[in-house]
Design a protein around this motif. Sequence first.
Motif, PDB file in Angstrom:
ATOM      1  N   VAL A  69       0.847  -1.185   0.000  1.00  0.00           N
ATOM      2  CA  VAL A  69       0.000   0.000   0.000  1.00  0.00           C
ATOM      3  C   VAL A  69       0.886   1.239   0.000  1.00  0.00           C
ATOM      4  N   GLN A  70       0.396   2.318  -0.575  1.00  0.00           N
ATOM      5  CA  GLN A  70       1.140   3.567  -0.571  1.00  0.00           C
ATOM      6  C   GLN A  70       1.007   4.274   0.774  1.00  0.00           C
ATOM      7  N   ALA A  71       1.981   5.079   1.095  1.00  0.00           N
ATOM      8  CA  ALA A  71       1.918   5.866   2.325  1.00  0.00           C
ATOM      9  C   ALA A  71       0.628   6.683   2.350  1.00  0.00           C
ATOM     10  N   GLY A  72      -0.006   6.704   3.502  1.00  0.00           N
ATOM     11  CA  GLY A  72      -1.282   7.384   3.653  1.00  0.00           C
ATOM     12  C   GLY A  72      -2.474   6.497   3.431  1.00  0.00           C
ATOM     13  N   GLY A  73      -2.235   5.306   2.928  1.00  0.00           N
ATOM     14  CA  GLY A  73      -3.314   4.376   2.650  1.00  0.00           C
ATOM     15  C   GLY A  73      -3.732   3.574   3.861  1.00  0.00           C
ATOM     16  N   SER A  74      -4.634   2.630   3.625  1.00  0.00           N
ATOM     17  CA  SER A  74      -5.194   1.817   4.704  1.00  0.00           C
ATOM     18  C   SER A  74      -5.159   0.336   4.340  1.00  0.00           C
ATOM     19  N   LEU A  75      -5.118  -0.474   5.376  1.00  0.00           N
ATOM     20  CA  LEU A  75      -5.249  -1.920   5.252  1.00  0.00           C
ATOM     21  C   LEU A  75      -5.986  -2.432   6.472  1.00  0.00           C
ATOM     22  N   SER A 123      -3.687   5.747   7.631  1.00  0.00           N
ATOM     23  CA  SER A 123      -2.561   6.698   7.560  1.00  0.00           C
ATOM     24  C   SER A 123      -1.235   5.968   7.666  1.00  0.00           C
ATOM     25  N   LEU A 124      -1.094   4.934   6.889  1.00  0.00           N
ATOM     26  CA  LEU A 124       0.098   4.104   6.973  1.00  0.00           C
ATOM     27  C   LEU A 124       1.345   4.867   6.549  1.00  0.00           C
ATOM     28  N   LYS A 125       2.448   4.521   7.198  1.00  0.00           N
ATOM     29  CA  LYS A 125       3.735   5.158   6.941  1.00  0.00           C
ATOM     30  C   LYS A 125       4.736   4.081   6.511  1.00  0.00           C
ATOM     31  N   PRO A 126       5.772   4.473   5.803  1.00  0.00           N
ATOM     32  CA  PRO A 126       6.794   3.477   5.420  1.00  0.00           C
ATOM     33  C   PRO A 126       7.366   2.729   6.620  1.00  0.00           C
ATOM     34  N   GLU A 127       7.455   3.393   7.753  1.00  0.00           N
ATOM     35  CA  GLU A 127       8.007   2.729   8.949  1.00  0.00           C
ATOM     36  C   GLU A 127       7.060   1.690   9.544  1.00  0.00           C
ATOM     37  N   ASP A 128       5.854   1.592   9.019  1.00  0.00           N
ATOM     38  CA  ASP A 128       4.937   0.531   9.435  1.00  0.00           C
ATOM     39  C   ASP A 128       5.210  -0.777   8.691  1.00  0.00           C
TER      40      ASP A 128
END
Length: 125
Positions: A11-17, A84-89
Motif C-alpha cells: 500500500v502507498q503511504a497514507g493508505g489503509s489496510l 494513515s500508513l507510513k513506510p516505517e509501518d
Amino acid sequence: VQLQASGGGLVQAGGSLRLSCAASGRTFSNYAMGWFRQAPGKEREFVTAIRLSGGNAYYADSVKGRFTVSRDNAKNTMYLQMNSLKPEDTAVYYCAAADMGTISTLRRTSTYNYWGQGTLVTVSS
C-alpha cells in the motif's frame, strides 16, 4: 488455539489496510489477543492488544490514533484497521493469543501462548 493472520499487502503511504486473525481450536473469547510486528533486522515489537470482551484495548505510541483493534468473538476473529500508513509501518505482522495478561504484560511477547504465522505489510513512500 490455531491462529491465521491475513490481509497484508502493498500500500502507498497514507493508505489503509485491514488485517484479520482467525482463531480455531479453542474458545476464542477466553483469550486476550495481540498484534505484534517485526521489521527486517529488528526485534518483534508490540502494536496493540485487546482484552477478552473487547472492552479494553492498548496501543503502542507509534500507532495510537492511526490503528484500531477489534474482535468479533462470535466469528472467532480479531481485526486490525490500519489507517494513515507510513513506510516505517512496513513489517511482518503477527497475531497472538494469551491466557491472561495485564495492561503492562500484554505488551510483552513472552506473555502470549499462541502465535500466528504472520502477514507482510509493505508501505511504499
